[in-house]
Write a protein that holds these residues in place. Structure first.
Motif, PDB file in Angstrom:
ATOM      1  N   GLY A  79       4.720   4.655  11.613  1.00 20.31           N
ATOM      2  CA  GLY A  79       3.562   5.038  11.046  1.00 20.31           C
ATOM      3  C   GLY A  79       3.891   6.636  10.340  1.00 20.31           C
ATOM      4  O   GLY A  79       4.937   7.218  10.424  1.00 20.31           O
TER       5      GLY A  79
ATOM      6  N   TRP B 111       5.832  14.104   9.233  1.00 23.01           N
ATOM      7  CA  TRP B 111       4.801  13.147   8.652  1.00 23.01           C
ATOM      8  C   TRP B 111       3.208  13.634   8.727  1.00 23.01           C
ATOM      9  O   TRP B 111       2.602  12.598   8.848  1.00 23.01           O
TER      10      TRP B 111
ATOM     11  N   ARG C 181      -4.149   7.592  -0.939  1.00 24.57           N
ATOM     12  CA  ARG C 181      -3.766   6.241  -0.711  1.00 24.57           C
ATOM     13  C   ARG C 181      -4.132   5.314  -1.611  1.00 24.57           C
ATOM     14  O   ARG C 181      -5.566   5.425  -1.843  1.00 24.57           O
TER      15      ARG C 181
ATOM     16  N   GLY D 115       5.584   7.170   1.865  1.00 24.23           N
ATOM     17  CA  GLY D 115       5.426   5.948   2.830  1.00 24.23           C
ATOM     18  C   GLY D 115       4.936   4.642   2.012  1.00 24.23           C
ATOM     19  O   GLY D 115       4.005   4.613   1.181  1.00 24.23           O
TER      20      GLY D 115
ATOM     21  N   LYS E 246      -1.719   6.474   8.829  1.00 21.00           N
ATOM     22  CA  LYS E 246      -1.568   4.997   8.765  1.00 21.00           C
ATOM     23  C   LYS E 246      -0.709   4.751  10.087  1.00 21.00           C
ATOM     24  O   LYS E 246       0.786   4.902  10.018  1.00 21.00           O
TER      25      LYS E 246
ATOM     26  N   ARG F 194       3.640   0.652   2.767  1.00 18.66           N
ATOM     27  CA  ARG F 194       3.413  -0.626   3.418  1.00 18.66           C
ATOM     28  C   ARG F 194       3.408  -1.829   2.870  1.00 18.66           C
ATOM     29  O   ARG F 194       2.422  -2.157   2.116  1.00 18.66           O
TER      30      ARG F 194
ATOM     31  N   LEU G  79       6.567  -0.031   8.496  1.00 19.53           N
ATOM     32  CA  LEU G  79       6.400   0.930   7.160  1.00 19.53           C
ATOM     33  C   LEU G  79       7.821   1.477   6.713  1.00 19.53           C
ATOM     34  O   LEU G  79       8.844   1.594   7.556  1.00 19.53           O
TER      35      LEU G  79
ATOM     36  N   ARG H 205       0.635  16.252   4.968  1.00 19.01           N
ATOM     37  CA  ARG H 205       0.192  15.382   3.648  1.00 19.01           C
ATOM     38  C   ARG H 205       0.605  16.388   2.587  1.00 19.01           C
ATOM     39  O   ARG H 205       0.026  17.483   2.463  1.00 19.01           O
TER      40      ARG H 205
ATOM     41  N   MET I 288       0.760  -1.093   0.048  1.00 20.43           N
ATOM     42  CA  MET I 288       0.195   0.076   0.235  1.00 20.43           C
ATOM     43  C   MET I 288       0.893   1.205   0.022  1.00 20.43           C
ATOM     44  O   MET I 288       1.827   1.452   0.948  1.00 20.43           O
ATOM     45  N   TYR I 289       0.571   2.081  -0.991  1.00 17.80           N
ATOM     46  CA  TYR I 289       1.199   3.255  -0.924  1.00 17.80           C
ATOM     47  C   TYR I 289       0.451   4.052   0.176  1.00 17.80           C
ATOM     48  O   TYR I 289      -0.973   4.395  -0.019  1.00 17.80           O
ATOM     49  N   VAL I 290       1.209   4.750   1.160  1.00 20.98           N
ATOM     50  CA  VAL I 290       0.382   5.406   2.404  1.00 20.98           C
ATOM     51  C   VAL I 290       0.209   7.022   1.924  1.00 20.98           C
ATOM     52  O   VAL I 290      -1.055   7.326   1.962  1.00 20.98           O
TER      53      VAL I 290
END
Length: 168
Positions: free
Chosen positions: A114, A65, A77, A140, A118, A142, A125, A68, A55-57
């Protein structure tokens, strides 16, 4: 419908519509404030050596962080495949713009628990630090399978400044 129930239903619908409208206006305003953020790199030819699903966070400003990046679809996401190639890292995203990072713009990799929206187990991560036009990003990822996390970290750390690539 029972008598007198129409009023609360209408009020509930109006509150929901107002909430969604405020979210959309906030996202639009965030994009306007981030207009100076450079676009990600265009796709480039590369011989893919390793591929991992996950998963692209999100992408955030370097070391912030909770900030965004909304522009250029970097804050969306999605499911993704992380590909490590001869010339860079590629995040192939489902339903959104792909992120391509040439090795010369790759700064470091870290493992974290995180980033915005996420939070996972300790060091679950992968956070990739990279730069473009003087702007520094953290992206990020995952991995779908936990055994892939140390593999990805080792592959990316072998390309970056490992002095900055320590676990957070």
């Amino acid at each position: 419908m029972p008598e007198g129930a129409l009023g609360p239903v209408i009020i509930t619908i109006l509150v929901i519509v107002a909430g969604i409208t405020m979210i959309l206006v906030g996202w639009r305003n965030l994009k306007a404030r981030q207009a100076q953020v450079p676009e990600p790199f265009e796709e480039f030819d590369d011989a893919i050596e390793h591929s991992f699903t996950g998963m692209y966070v999100a992408t955030t400003k370097f070391d912030d962080w909770l900030d965004r990046i909304a522009v250029h679809d970097l804050g969306v996401r999605t499911n993704a495949t992380l590909e490590v190639g001869e010339h860079g890292v590629h995040l192939i995203r489902s339903g959104s713009r792909d992120v391509h990072i040439p090795w010369e713009h790759f700064d470091a990799v870290r493992r974290s628990n995180g980033m915005i929206g996420k939070f996972v187990e300790k060091n679950g991560l992968i956070v990739i630090s990279w730069n473009r036009e003087g702007f520094n990003f953290d992206t990020g990822f995952r991995p779908r399978y936990s055994e892939d996390t140390p593999k990805i970290y080792q592959l990316l750390a072998s390309h970056g400044d490992v002095s900055r690539a320590g676990d957070k």
